[in-house]
Design a protein around this motif. Sequence first.
Motif, PDB file in Angstrom:
ATOM      1  N   ALA A 115      -8.729  -5.051   1.178  1.00 50.08           N
ATOM      2  CA  ALA A 115      -8.148  -4.901  -0.161  1.00 50.08           C
ATOM      3  C   ALA A 115      -7.696  -6.253  -0.699  1.00 50.08           C
ATOM      4  CB  ALA A 115      -6.979  -3.918  -0.111  1.00 50.08           C
ATOM      5  N   GLN A 116      -7.171  -7.078   0.200  1.00 47.23           N
ATOM      6  CA  GLN A 116      -6.725  -8.406  -0.217  1.00 47.23           C
ATOM      7  C   GLN A 116      -7.938  -9.249  -0.653  1.00 47.23           C
ATOM      8  OE1 GLN A 116      -4.392 -10.245   2.855  1.00 47.23           O
ATOM      9  NE2 GLN A 116      -2.687 -10.519   1.462  1.00 47.23           N
ATOM     10  N   PHE A 152      -6.381   0.935   9.186  1.00 50.12           N
ATOM     11  CA  PHE A 152      -5.508   0.616   8.063  1.00 50.12           C
ATOM     12  C   PHE A 152      -5.243  -0.888   7.979  1.00 50.12           C
ATOM     13  CE2 PHE A 152      -1.449   0.368   5.792  1.00 50.12           C
ATOM     14  CZ  PHE A 152      -1.859   0.984   4.619  1.00 50.12           C
ATOM     15  N   ASP A 192      -0.735  -6.227  -5.560  1.00 53.89           N
ATOM     16  CA  ASP A 192      -1.854  -6.122  -4.616  1.00 53.89           C
ATOM     17  C   ASP A 192      -1.614  -4.973  -3.643  1.00 53.89           C
ATOM     18  OD1 ASP A 192      -3.005  -8.245  -5.808  1.00 53.89           O
ATOM     19  OD2 ASP A 192      -2.608  -9.687  -4.200  1.00 53.89           O
ATOM     20  N   LYS A 220     -14.278  -0.778  -5.089  1.00 55.34           N
ATOM     21  CA  LYS A 220     -12.968  -0.932  -4.454  1.00 55.34           C
ATOM     22  C   LYS A 220     -13.012  -0.330  -3.045  1.00 55.34           C
ATOM     23  CE  LYS A 220      -8.278   0.743  -5.107  1.00 55.34           C
ATOM     24  NZ  LYS A 220      -7.370   1.558  -5.897  1.00 55.34           N
ATOM     25  N   PRO A 221     -12.474  -1.033  -2.057  1.00 54.59           N
ATOM     26  CA  PRO A 221     -12.487  -0.435  -0.712  1.00 54.59           C
ATOM     27  C   PRO A 221     -11.655   0.843  -0.686  1.00 54.59           C
ATOM     28  CG  PRO A 221     -11.154  -2.441  -0.745  1.00 54.59           C
ATOM     29  CD  PRO A 221     -11.817  -2.339  -2.080  1.00 54.59           C
ATOM     30  N   TYR A 232     -10.726  -8.140  -1.740  1.00 55.89           N
ATOM     31  CA  TYR A 232     -11.220  -7.557  -2.985  1.00 55.89           C
ATOM     32  C   TYR A 232     -10.425  -8.105  -4.183  1.00 55.89           C
ATOM     33  CZ  TYR A 232     -12.355  -3.938  -6.438  1.00 55.89           C
ATOM     34  OH  TYR A 232     -12.763  -3.273  -7.568  1.00 55.89           O
ATOM     35  N   GLU A 267       2.229 -11.948   1.510  1.00 55.58           N
ATOM     36  CA  GLU A 267       3.038 -10.777   1.863  1.00 55.58           C
ATOM     37  C   GLU A 267       4.039 -11.054   2.986  1.00 55.58           C
ATOM     38  OE1 GLU A 267       2.182  -6.461   3.716  1.00 55.58           O
ATOM     39  OE2 GLU A 267       0.501  -7.515   2.841  1.00 55.58           O
ATOM     40  N   PHE A 285      -2.088  -1.747  -5.435  1.00 53.70           N
ATOM     41  CA  PHE A 285      -3.518  -1.538  -5.654  1.00 53.70           C
ATOM     42  C   PHE A 285      -4.181  -0.984  -4.392  1.00 53.70           C
ATOM     43  CE2 PHE A 285      -7.627  -3.430  -4.699  1.00 53.70           C
ATOM     44  CZ  PHE A 285      -8.402  -2.857  -5.682  1.00 53.70           C
ATOM     45  N   ALA A 286      -3.736  -1.508  -3.249  1.00 55.69           N
ATOM     46  CA  ALA A 286      -4.332  -1.080  -1.981  1.00 55.69           C
ATOM     47  C   ALA A 286      -3.835   0.302  -1.561  1.00 55.69           C
ATOM     48  CB  ALA A 286      -4.024  -2.102  -0.898  1.00 55.69           C
ATOM     49  N   MET A 301      -9.269   3.680   0.992  1.00 55.16           N
ATOM     50  CA  MET A 301      -8.264   3.730   2.059  1.00 55.16           C
ATOM     51  C   MET A 301      -8.765   4.632   3.186  1.00 55.16           C
ATOM     52  SD  MET A 301      -4.309   4.884   2.140  1.00 55.16           S
ATOM     53  CE  MET A 301      -3.554   3.606   1.195  1.00 55.16           C
ATOM     54  N   VAL A 312      -0.808   0.858  -0.773  1.00 51.63           N
ATOM     55  CA  VAL A 312       0.261   0.686   0.198  1.00 51.63           C
ATOM     56  C   VAL A 312       1.613   0.883  -0.478  1.00 51.63           C
ATOM     57  CG1 VAL A 312       1.303  -0.934   1.798  1.00 51.63           C
ATOM     58  CG2 VAL A 312      -1.160  -0.863   1.551  1.00 51.63           C
ATOM     59  N   TYR A 363      -8.274  -2.415   6.542  1.00 49.66           N
ATOM     60  CA  TYR A 363      -8.352  -2.059   5.126  1.00 49.66           C
ATOM     61  C   TYR A 363      -7.468  -2.981   4.273  1.00 49.66           C
ATOM     62  CZ  TYR A 363      -6.821   0.443   0.951  1.00 49.66           C
ATOM     63  OH  TYR A 363      -6.466   0.769  -0.327  1.00 49.66           O
ATOM     64  N   ARG A 364      -6.290  -3.297   4.805  1.00 50.97           N
ATOM     65  CA  ARG A 364      -5.399  -4.163   4.035  1.00 50.97           C
ATOM     66  C   ARG A 364      -6.034  -5.527   3.817  1.00 50.97           C
ATOM     67  NH1 ARG A 364       0.838  -2.769   5.191  1.00 50.97           N
ATOM     68  NH2 ARG A 364       1.083  -4.292   3.564  1.00 50.97           N
TER      69      ARG A 364
END
Lengths: 338, 304
Positions: free
Chosen positions: A53-54, A46, B193, A155-156, A56, B272, B196-197, A158, B199, A49-50
């Motif tokens: 996502a950032q 996770f 963001d 998109k990655p 991306y 963040e 989007f993730a 989760m 979270v 992944y964060r």
Amino acid sequence: MRRRCALVLVLLAAWGCGLDGPDDPVIARLDGEPIRRSEVSAPAAFRLYRHEAQSYAVLEEETRRLADERVLAEAARREGVTPGALLARVEADGPPVTDADVERYLAEHGKDAAASGTTRERVRHYLEERGRIARRLAFLEELRRQAGFEWLLAKPAMPRVAIDTSGAPERGPADAPVVIVHFAGFGSRDSARSAQALARLAAEFPGRFRWLHVNLFRDEDEAGRRAAELAFLAQDGGRFWPLHDALFARRGRLDDEAIAAAAREAGVEPDALARADRSALARRVAEDLALARRAGALREPTLFLNGRYWSALGPYPRLRELFEEELARAVDGGVAER
Amino acid sequence: MPHLCVLSRRLALAALVLSFAGPGLAQGKDPRREPLRQSSLGDSITEAVNAEEFNPLKLGLTRNRWASWANGYTKDWNSLLDRSDVNSHRQRIDAQFGEEGRKTKSPAKIGADSEDLLKQAAKAVKNQADYVPILMGQNDICGDDASEIPTDQEFEANVRAAFDVLEAGLPAGATIYTLAIVDIYRLWQIGEDLEFAGVIECNEVWEALSSKLIPCATMLDPDLEEAERLATRDRIIGFNTILQTVTEEYDAADTHHYWQYTGASFTMDYDEDDVSHYDCFHPSAEGQTQLAEETWEDGPFFEP
């Protein structure tokens, strides 16, 4: 010479791929033994992944900016003006804001019809700005569309996190289709709420999930820390869940007196902490906090449903929805994961 | 519009002074005072609300003054409590000028906007401050809707009224340091963001607050369209232009005081970790640290 080096690099890369496999490369060695990416990425999935996502989001933003720059430059070239002049013309090319527009905005935002002239002036100015920007955004979007702009990067997804919860207190059937790990602090109102939500879920879906607790609390939550230590003692004595429920029934309002009262209710000796090896308990607490950090639970309360992250600050209906998705997935042949 | 008249008068005066003094105007000013008496003006950001510690019983707003970019401090008990050292302007002044004669005040108040600047300026005058850092305007931008955002004229009049008080009452040689309004659009992007993730922490936090407590509905309301957010951001840019223009104008015309503006607080690229984990809105201790560093290094007392 350069070409020979390139060839050697290609051969090395090919050899490397053959050795390690493209999807699970060896990223380190210890005593000559390989450590593969999957070995470290599963528990840190996770967190990784964060970052992905950032990255991306940054790539998407920059690509859009580049595309806008190019389509605007081309449109301006066609019209024989500068990009800035073209945008200025587009932004100015709209209907003026009318009194009716201002009244509509005020009404939509529940403002008194007798709003002052200043208020109306503020709204008018805002609507003019908004109109100008909306025209610019629409113009650029249309240019991109005409130029066939496509965003191709996927998109990655989760991931599911493999959390090593061995030794964590748990309740519910061992073979339940869904495993929920609750990272929570006894001194937190938010954690108390999420514990309440899990209790409600357990009542609605009896026997359908296993609930594990891992301590996670804010640095300054001293009462929460003491409660966590006492909870370890309760766990050793087989009284963890009664104490867990009694502590969370205080809804995050914990002090020494409240902890003692919860202990009495749960059949735990309130003074047990005074006689305990506090440094050993502190180590167990630290292990929980480290586990939370590795899993990517930045703050309490956080849930992982079969390894799938969810910020437990969210509303109950969303939790229920996620749970049902996990249940369906498990029934369809998936395996419950921690 | 009286403020425009004031502006023309000031510009004429500034031009006149410049024509005689030329580039050596700064030398024509009273000697700059060491910033030993600091009076920081602003709002909840200067009060370091929710930067590091949070008491949910206090309506979601907990002052963490030790973590303020302006007046933050470290004491023995802070390290015992594992509190952050943000290396604030005050701490940097201590290091550079010594602590003797030091007096630090914070007229800054949670919820303050440009209308409150006058009252805060009067307090700075009462304190006879040598150094007045100002970070104000976030609450002008943040309202329930656009009708609560002042016009440029209103905002400028509020700023001028406060600056007049500072000009008239601060001791000769004092420094006034105006910081740009922070880029609240960036805050929204951080939340976006995260959402989007998948979270969605910040959005969950904002939704967990009642609608009246959405910290900045004009930017963070999930129902807003992009053009509406950018329109709000344009108001920030507009107000910052006013802050810069007016500050530079006072610096040119006022031979007793030093006035300086920085846009560093607006251009700062916080992420963040720089945003409070408790409300996803105010700067965290890390954000306060960055704010202190970037504004200090762009400020009047920085020595590389």
